[in-house]
Design an enzyme around this catalytic site. Structure first.
Site, PDB file in Angstrom:
ATOM      1  CE  LYS A 170      -2.838   1.892   4.437  1.00 38.30           C
ATOM      2  NZ  LYS A 170      -2.052   0.512   4.962  1.00 38.30           N
ATOM      3  CB  SER A 217      -0.932   0.127   1.406  1.00 39.43           C
ATOM      4  OG  SER A 217      -0.155   0.152   2.471  1.00 39.43           O
TER       5      SER A 217
END
Length: 217
Positions: A176, A137
């Site tokens: 993230k 990601s």
């Protein structure tokens, strides 16, 4: 100790490059660094010559880590390079969140791998730990599956910083970019094919901030 023998030009060049890289960066080069720096045709050729240098007593290798080269002095003891060693204490999801890593008891646990980082990181950030990345990601931020992120523990973050975020209700952790948006937090992947994670701000706890990425080749 194995008696050191005279080296061939390529082996001498590799050894000099490793010494120079250590002096300039405070940590050993990767095999890929050596391939580029010495203009060698392939990493397999580098690996072959590193095996010979180890056999001849010039260095020691830890093949399980990317920067596992350690130079040896005339007595066979490691040369002090001034590098800083950081433990990999677990994995972190760069994708869907996974159950949290744990640093508890890491200092005494022999199964944890070690990575070497620039000593400046330790001076600047103090306590450091490392996590192995699972998932893609953050691929657009040049962090791929299997890479290692070096983390400084913190419970605060500025918008746009890459963090280890703990989702309290789900009891899961993820890697993230952090954005606070009013009463909610957006955990943004760096992958155009993936959607951000939105969570109530009260449900998100920052556990650490990324200060270095060690890419695996």
């Amino acid at each position: 100790m194995t008696t050191k023998r005279e080296l061939r030009p390529r082996q001498q060049r590799i050894l000099e490059y490793i010494e120079q890289f250590l002096e300039e960066n405070g940590m050993p080069p990767t095999v890929r660094d050596i391939q580029r720096g010495c203009e060698i045709s392939s990493t397999s050729v580098v690996d072959y010559n590193l095996r010979l240098l180890e056999r001849y007593g010039y260095l020691k290798r830890r093949s399980e880590i990317a920067r596992g080269i350690e130079l040896l002095d005339e007595t066979g003891l490691p040369v002090n390079t001034g590098s800083t060693r950081v433990q990999i204490v677990g994995s972190i999801a760069a994708g869907e969140p996974i159950p949290a890593f744990s640093t508890e008891g890491a200092a005494a646990a022999a199964e944890f791998d070690i990575v070497e980082v620039r000593p400046e990181l330790k001076k600047k950030h103090g306590t450091l730990f490392a996590l192995s990345v699972k998932g893609t990601s953050m691929i657009d931020a040049l962090i791929d599956d299997g890479d290692v992120v070096v983390i400084t523990p913190t419970n605060t973050a500025q918008n746009g910083e890459m963090v280890v975020a703990w989702l309290k209700e789900e009891e899961e952790a993820t890697l993230k970019k952090f954005y606070r948006e009013g009463s909610r937090v957006r955990l943004q992947p760096a992958n155009s094919t993936m959607e951000p994670i939105y969570a109530d701000a009260a449900n998100v706890e920052v556990r650490g901030r990324v200060v270095e990425v060690l890419r695996q080749f």
